[in-house]
Design an enzyme around this catalytic site. Structure first.
Site, short mmCIF file in Angstrom:
data_model
loop_
_atom_site.label_atom_id
_atom_site.label_comp_id
_atom_site.label_asym_id
_atom_site.label_seq_id
_atom_site.Cartn_x
_atom_site.Cartn_y
_atom_site.Cartn_z
N TYR A 49 7.23 31.89 2.34
CA TYR A 49 6.01 31.69 2.87
C TYR A 49 5.66 30.48 3.44
CZ TYR A 49 0.97 31.01 2.39
OH TYR A 49 -0.58 30.87 2.71
N ASP A 59 -2.98 46.73 12.91
CA ASP A 59 -2.12 46.44 12.06
C ASP A 59 -1.25 45.44 12.44
OD1 ASP A 59 -0.16 46.68 10.22
OD2 ASP A 59 0.06 49.16 10.44
N VAL A 95 -7.84 29.11 -2.82
CA VAL A 95 -9.19 29.87 -2.87
C VAL A 95 -9.08 30.90 -3.76
CG1 VAL A 95 -10.60 31.19 -1.37
CG2 VAL A 95 -9.46 29.21 -0.16
N ASN A 125 -5.87 35.97 10.49
CA ASN A 125 -5.86 35.63 9.11
C ASN A 125 -4.98 36.63 8.33
OD1 ASN A 125 -7.34 34.54 6.56
ND2 ASN A 125 -7.77 36.80 6.31
N THR A 136 -9.44 34.29 -4.57
CA THR A 136 -9.68 35.68 -4.07
C THR A 136 -9.48 37.09 -4.84
OG1 THR A 136 -7.55 35.88 -3.04
CG2 THR A 136 -9.15 34.68 -1.68
N LYS A 172 4.95 29.47 7.80
CA LYS A 172 3.49 29.00 7.94
C LYS A 172 3.84 27.75 8.58
CE LYS A 172 0.41 31.78 6.51
NZ LYS A 172 -0.55 32.20 7.49
#
Length: 270
Positions: free
Chosen positions: A164, A60, A197, A88, A199, A168
């Site tokens: 975000y 976790d 992507v 990831n 998802t 990153k």
């Protein structure tokens, strides 16, 4: 027998990494997930594929002891080594444009939630590094984004996703600093953007709302401003991961510290 650990493997890109890596029977793949019993997409794949070379490990990102235990469990299974560690998992708020916050306190509260994108992978890198040092391939990889690249942001002129993007960008910088520490050990440290992507198929909860789709349209327009060749269409997890794994295959110690796209580029993200 190369060994791979994917932290955050229950869905999306992490799940696709498990799928593609497990196709080679000589690979040993560790799928690290927060809730093994509740990882329905991963469990469905394991049931249908009968992939005997995949081992599900509990880990976790919100719990450092849980990350420690995942490393210990993998070390016990491999004899103390791990060829490739791939972080990831992602968490926290995306973040609004800076001037839309009512106060700096409000900004800090939301941005602090995204700090898990920095501290959790760094903790994971510290505890998995002893395993990677003892391996043959010696790769530490973290999933990043084109939003971590300053020139891309300048071209895109996209004001949102602040927390975000900043988390990153901080991760890519920290990974580069880590790379400088371990280069003499032959360990290659990379942050990789998977591209834009789709998802949705394994995304939890309801389909994207009308508001989310409108936001997505604005983001796409900004991306096309930054990279005019981009057709505006997200790629599949299959295509993204194929590119990411190709980057890993072709990476050398001279690439350590870099932020790369799934094309292996430092300038093209889409």
């Amino acid at each position: 027998m190369p060994s791979y650990a994917i932290f955050g493997a229950s869905r999306g890109i992490g799940l696709e990494l498990v799928k593609q890596l497990s196709e080679k029977k000589e690979n040993t793949v560790f799928a690290i997930v927060r809730d093994p019993a509740g990882s329905s997409h991963l469990n469905e794949f394991l049931e249908s594929s009968k992939a005997s070379n995949v081992h599900v490990i509990t880990g976790d990102a919100a719990s450092y002891p849980s990350i420690d235990n995942a490393a210990k469990e993998i070390a016990a299974k491999t004899g103390g080594s791990l060829d490739v560690f791939f972080y990831n998992a992602v968490g926290g708020a995306m973040g609004n444009p800076i001037l839309t916050y009512e106060s700096t306190k409000a900004l800090k509260s939301e941005w602090d939630s995204a700090a898990t994108n920095l501290y959790a992978p760094l903790h994971a890198a510290r505890v998995f590094l002893p395993l990677v040092r003892k391996s043959t391939l010696k790769q530490l990889v973290a999933m990043s984004t084109g939003f971590a690249d300053l020139p891309f942001n300048v071209r895109a002129q996209f004001a949102a996703s602040t927390a975000y993007s900043a988390s990153k960008a901080a991760l890519s910088m920290a990974w580069a600093k880590l790379a400088a520490e371990v280069k003499e050990d032959g360990v290659t440290c990379l942050t990789i953007s998977p591209g834009l992507v789709n998802t949705v198929a394994t995304r939890p909860g309801p389909p994207p709302s009308a508001e989310e789709m409108a936001f997505f349209g604005v983001m796409i327009a900004s991306f096309q401003k930054a990279e005019p060749q981009f057709n505006g269409q997200p790629i599949s997890p299959e295509e993204s991961v194929k590119g990411v794994l190709n980057v890993l295959v072709n990476a050398s110690i001279e690439d350590t510290g870099k932020l790369l796209s799934h094309y292996g580029s430092t300038t093209q993200w889409l």
